[in-house]
Design an enzyme around this catalytic site. Structure first.
Site, PDB file in Angstrom:
ATOM      1  N   ASN A   1      -6.003  -3.135   6.359  1.00 59.55           N
ATOM      2  CA  ASN A   1      -6.077  -3.122   7.551  1.00 59.55           C
ATOM      3  C   ASN A   1      -7.818  -2.592   8.032  1.00 59.55           C
ATOM      4  O   ASN A   1      -8.186  -3.081   9.021  1.00 59.55           O
ATOM      5  CB  ASN A   1      -5.019  -2.151   9.213  1.00 59.55           C
ATOM      6  CG  ASN A   1      -3.653  -3.123   8.982  1.00 59.55           C
ATOM      7  OD1 ASN A   1      -4.046  -4.784   8.616  1.00 59.55           O
ATOM      8  ND2 ASN A   1      -2.604  -2.713   8.953  1.00 59.55           N
TER       9      ASN A   1
ATOM     10  N   GLU B   1       0.707  -0.936   0.026  1.00 61.05           N
ATOM     11  CA  GLU B   1      -0.047  -0.635  -0.207  1.00 61.05           C
ATOM     12  C   GLU B   1       0.854   1.414   0.131  1.00 61.05           C
ATOM     13  O   GLU B   1       1.597   0.678   0.704  1.00 61.05           O
ATOM     14  CB  GLU B   1      -0.859  -0.206   0.668  1.00 61.05           C
ATOM     15  CG  GLU B   1      -1.815  -0.710   0.945  1.00 61.05           C
ATOM     16  CD  GLU B   1      -2.512  -0.650   2.467  1.00 61.05           C
ATOM     17  OE1 GLU B   1      -4.512  -1.372   2.306  1.00 61.05           O
ATOM     18  OE2 GLU B   1      -2.558  -0.308   3.490  1.00 61.05           O
TER      19      GLU B   1
END
Length: 163
Positions: free
Chosen positions: A115, A77
């Site tokens: 997440n 990411e």
């Protein structure tokens, strides 16, 4: 020694997830690296804006969340802070591509992408077990099969037995 990276075009900090430690490192980096150096933090949860605050080169701070285990997982990411310069983002995306990894770009937000999605799912797996809906083994099989996580990654999502 932080001085060793003084001439680097890209610095990736990878210390434990402790905001104060990261901020101190970035304060030191900010004072020694060039105006064009990409200052990246490998974080899974700490705000890029919080790390970049009060830095002279805050526009050069970016997040790079490498998924574990790093040698196996391809996803990274790339987290853009509110001050991050677009050229820094492009150079970081190019770097990740040169590693034969898959970069996904996102803005600074709690949990970023992976997440933010993963943590509620893990919580629901725990509730499913606690409420007696299914056994840990059934939950593991269900999640691993449903999410198509290959067995050779070394990381299985459905490790419910650890809950």
């Amino acid at each position: 020694d932080v001085e060793e990276v003084k001439e680097s075009g890209l610095v990736i900090e990878a210390v434990k997830e402790d905001e104060m430690i990261k901020k101190n490192i970035f304060k030191k980096l900010d004072s020694i690296v060039s105006k064009d150096t990409i200052m990246a933090t490998n974080t899974s949860s700490i705000s890029i804006d919080k790390i970049a605050i009060n830095l002279k080169k805050s526009q050069n701070v970016i997040g790079m969340h490498f998924m574990n285990p790093v040698p196996v997982m391809k996803l990274v990411e790339i987290i853009k802070g509110s001050q991050t310069n677009n050229l820094i983002v492009e150079k970081t995306l190019d770097y990740v591509s040169s590693l034969n990894k898959i970069a996904v770009e996102c803005n600074d937000s709690p949990g970023f992408v992976s997440n933010r999605i993963l943590m509620p799912m893990i919580n629901e797996a725990a509730f499913t077990l606690m409420e007696g809906v299914a056994s840990a083994k059934s939950i593991d099989v269900d999640l691993n099969d449903y999410l198509s996580i290959p067995d050779d990654t070394g990381w299985a999502l459905g490790q419910t037995w650890t809950i």
